[in-house]
Design a protein around this motif. Sequence first.
Motif, short mmCIF file in Angstrom:
data_model
loop_
_atom_site.label_atom_id
_atom_site.label_comp_id
_atom_site.label_asym_id
_atom_site.label_seq_id
_atom_site.Cartn_x
_atom_site.Cartn_y
_atom_site.Cartn_z
N MET A 1 0.84 -1.19 0.00
CA MET A 1 0.00 0.00 0.00
C MET A 1 0.88 1.25 0.00
N ILE A 2 0.93 1.94 -1.14
CA ILE A 2 1.71 3.17 -1.23
C ILE A 2 1.02 4.22 -0.36
N ASN A 3 1.73 4.75 0.57
CA ASN A 3 1.15 5.71 1.49
C ASN A 3 1.44 7.12 0.99
N ALA A 4 0.38 7.85 0.70
CA ALA A 4 0.52 9.16 0.08
C ALA A 4 1.24 10.16 0.98
N THR A 5 1.33 9.87 2.28
CA THR A 5 2.00 10.82 3.16
C THR A 5 3.52 10.78 2.98
N TYR A 6 4.03 9.74 2.29
CA TYR A 6 5.48 9.65 2.10
C TYR A 6 5.87 10.00 0.68
N PRO A 7 6.77 10.96 0.51
CA PRO A 7 7.20 11.34 -0.84
C PRO A 7 8.27 10.38 -1.36
N PRO A 18 9.94 -2.90 -1.46
CA PRO A 18 8.48 -3.02 -1.31
C PRO A 18 7.92 -1.69 -0.84
N PRO A 19 6.73 -1.31 -1.30
CA PRO A 19 6.18 0.02 -0.99
C PRO A 19 5.59 0.08 0.42
N VAL A 20 6.44 -0.15 1.38
CA VAL A 20 6.05 -0.20 2.79
C VAL A 20 7.07 0.64 3.54
N VAL A 21 6.62 1.35 4.57
CA VAL A 21 7.55 2.17 5.35
C VAL A 21 7.64 1.60 6.76
N PHE A 29 11.39 -8.26 15.77
CA PHE A 29 10.20 -7.79 15.04
C PHE A 29 10.33 -6.35 14.54
N LEU A 30 9.70 -6.12 13.38
CA LEU A 30 9.60 -4.79 12.77
C LEU A 30 8.12 -4.50 12.52
N TRP A 31 7.74 -3.24 12.59
CA TRP A 31 6.37 -2.85 12.29
C TRP A 31 6.37 -1.80 11.18
N ASP A 32 5.43 -1.91 10.24
CA ASP A 32 5.31 -0.86 9.22
C ASP A 32 4.28 0.18 9.70
N ASP A 33 4.12 1.23 8.90
CA ASP A 33 3.29 2.35 9.35
C ASP A 33 1.80 2.01 9.33
N ASP A 34 1.50 0.81 8.82
CA ASP A 34 0.12 0.33 8.87
C ASP A 34 -0.14 -0.50 10.12
N GLY A 35 0.91 -0.70 10.91
CA GLY A 35 0.78 -1.50 12.13
C GLY A 35 1.01 -2.99 11.90
N LYS A 36 1.36 -3.38 10.66
CA LYS A 36 1.62 -4.80 10.40
C LYS A 36 2.98 -5.20 10.97
N ARG A 37 3.02 -6.38 11.60
CA ARG A 37 4.24 -6.85 12.24
C ARG A 37 4.96 -7.88 11.35
N TYR A 38 6.28 -7.79 11.33
CA TYR A 38 7.10 -8.71 10.54
C TYR A 38 8.13 -9.39 11.44
N LEU A 39 8.31 -10.69 11.26
CA LEU A 39 9.39 -11.42 11.94
C LEU A 39 10.63 -11.29 11.06
N ASP A 40 11.69 -10.73 11.60
CA ASP A 40 12.80 -10.27 10.76
C ASP A 40 14.01 -11.21 10.80
N ALA A 349 6.74 -14.47 1.41
CA ALA A 349 7.03 -14.44 2.85
C ALA A 349 6.81 -13.02 3.39
N PHE A 350 7.20 -12.02 2.61
CA PHE A 350 7.00 -10.62 3.01
C PHE A 350 5.52 -10.35 3.25
N ASP A 351 4.70 -10.78 2.31
CA ASP A 351 3.24 -10.60 2.49
C ASP A 351 2.75 -11.30 3.74
N ASP A 352 3.37 -12.44 4.05
CA ASP A 352 2.97 -13.21 5.24
C ASP A 352 3.62 -12.69 6.53
N GLY A 353 4.40 -11.62 6.42
CA GLY A 353 4.99 -11.02 7.62
C GLY A 353 6.30 -11.64 8.06
#
Length: 398
Positions: A1-7, A18-21, A29-40, A349-353
Motif C-alpha cells: 500500500m503506497i502511502n501518500a504521506t510519504y514522498p 516493497p512500498p512499505v515504510v 520484530f519490525l512494524w510498518d506504518d500500517d501497524g503490520k508486524r514482521y518477523l525479521d 514471505a514478506f506478504d505473510d509477515g
Amino acid sequence: MINATYPFDALMDITARPPVVFVRGKGSFLWDDDGKRYLDFVQGWAVNCLGHSPPVVAEALAAQAKLLLTPSPAFYNAPSLKLAKALVDHSCFDRVFFTNSGAEANEGAIKLARKYGALHRSGAHEIITFEGGFHGRTLATMSASGKKAFEPLFEPKVSGFPKARLNDLASVKGLINDKTIAVMLEPIQGEAGVWPATDHFLRELRTLTREHGLLLILDEIQTGMGRTGKLFHYQHAGIEPDIMTLGKGIGGGVPLAAMLATEAACCFEHGDQGGTFNGNPLMCAAGLAVLQQVADPDFLKSAVDSGLYLESELQRMSARHGLGEVRGRGLLVALDLRHPIAAPIVAQAFDDGILLNAPQPDALRFMPALNVTREQIAGMIDALDAVLTRIGAARRVA
Ligand SMILES: *Cc1c(COP(=O)(O)O)cnc(C)c1O
C-alpha cells in the motif's frame, strides 16, 4: 500500500523496495506504518546482532549524545579509546582504525597493505582477492570484489586485484609474483550466497602468505561479532590474520566499522588516513555496548545453539520439499533452493509477515539477531514451510 504521506520519489531510486515504510523495531520484530508486524530474519542485513533497537544500545547512545557528539578526529575521545582497547583485548590485533562503513574499512585495509608494500616490499601492491567475493561499493572495493555483475560497471576499475578461486590454493599460488603484497578474503562469502572457505583453506592461506611475506587480510564485516558462533570467524580456523575488517554487527544498528591490524602491519604515517566522523564518540559508545554483550561466552554459546537449531530445522524442511543443501555457520546460513525461485518466495514471505533475503536467485540467506529465540526460529520455519508448499503446488500446476 503506497502511502501518500510519504514522498517516495525524493530518494534516488537505487534498488527495488516493497512500498512499505518501517517505523518501529523491537528485538526480532519490525512494524510498518500500517501497524503490520514482521518477523525479521534479515536484521538490517546481518547488522542488528542484538535485534532491533536493543535497550543497551539505545541507552548508550542517549547517554553519549548528552555528553559529547564529536570533538573532531584531531582529538582523542573516551569511547573510541575504550572500544579500541576492548577489540584489541578480544582479538589477535594490536591497533584499530574506526570507519563509518564496511567499504571504508576495506579501503583502509587496501591502503594499509599498499603502504606496507611501498615501505617493505619495494612497491608491491597487488592484492589477491576471490571470485564471488564482496568487499563493498567504493571504486576500490568494487574492484576487489569478484562479483560478476560489477565487472562492466564504472570503468576503469582500480587495478591490482587479481582473482583466485575460493578453497583452491593452487589458484592463489599461481597469482603470486613480486608485485603481490596481500591476500584478502571473506571467511564466508556472504553476498555470493554463503559460500564458506574451509578452515583448512584458511590455514593453508596463512602458511602460504607467511612463506611469501604477504599480508593476510580477512574481511569479517559479515562474519565477525559473533555471527558465526565465535566472536571472530578466524578463531574457528585457529589462525591469526595480519589485518581484519569489521562492520555490520559491530554497531548493533548504527554506522560503525573498523580496521584492525597487528603492530607489524601498522605502517600508516600521519596524513595517510583519516576522516571527519571516524571514531566519533557516539558510534563508539554504541559499539562498546554491543561488544560487552556479544563477547560474553554465554551469549555466544546461545547463538551457537540457535544456529544449530536453525540449521537442523532448515535441513528437515529442505528434505520435505526436495530442496538442496544448507550451508554456513552459526547464524549465517543459506538454504540452496536448487531452482531460481528465491524472489517469489521472499515476496510471498514478506506478504505473510516474514522478512527473508535472497542473496542469489536460487538461495535464501538467514541472518537473524544473535539473540533470536527458538520460538522465533520455529515461527519462521512454519511460515516458510507454508510458502514453499504454496509455491511448490503452483510450480507443479504450471
Ligand atoms: C556488507 C559488506 C561489506 C560492505 O560494508 P558496507 O558497510 O555496506 O560498506 C564489505 N564486505 C562484506 C563481507 C560485507 O558483507
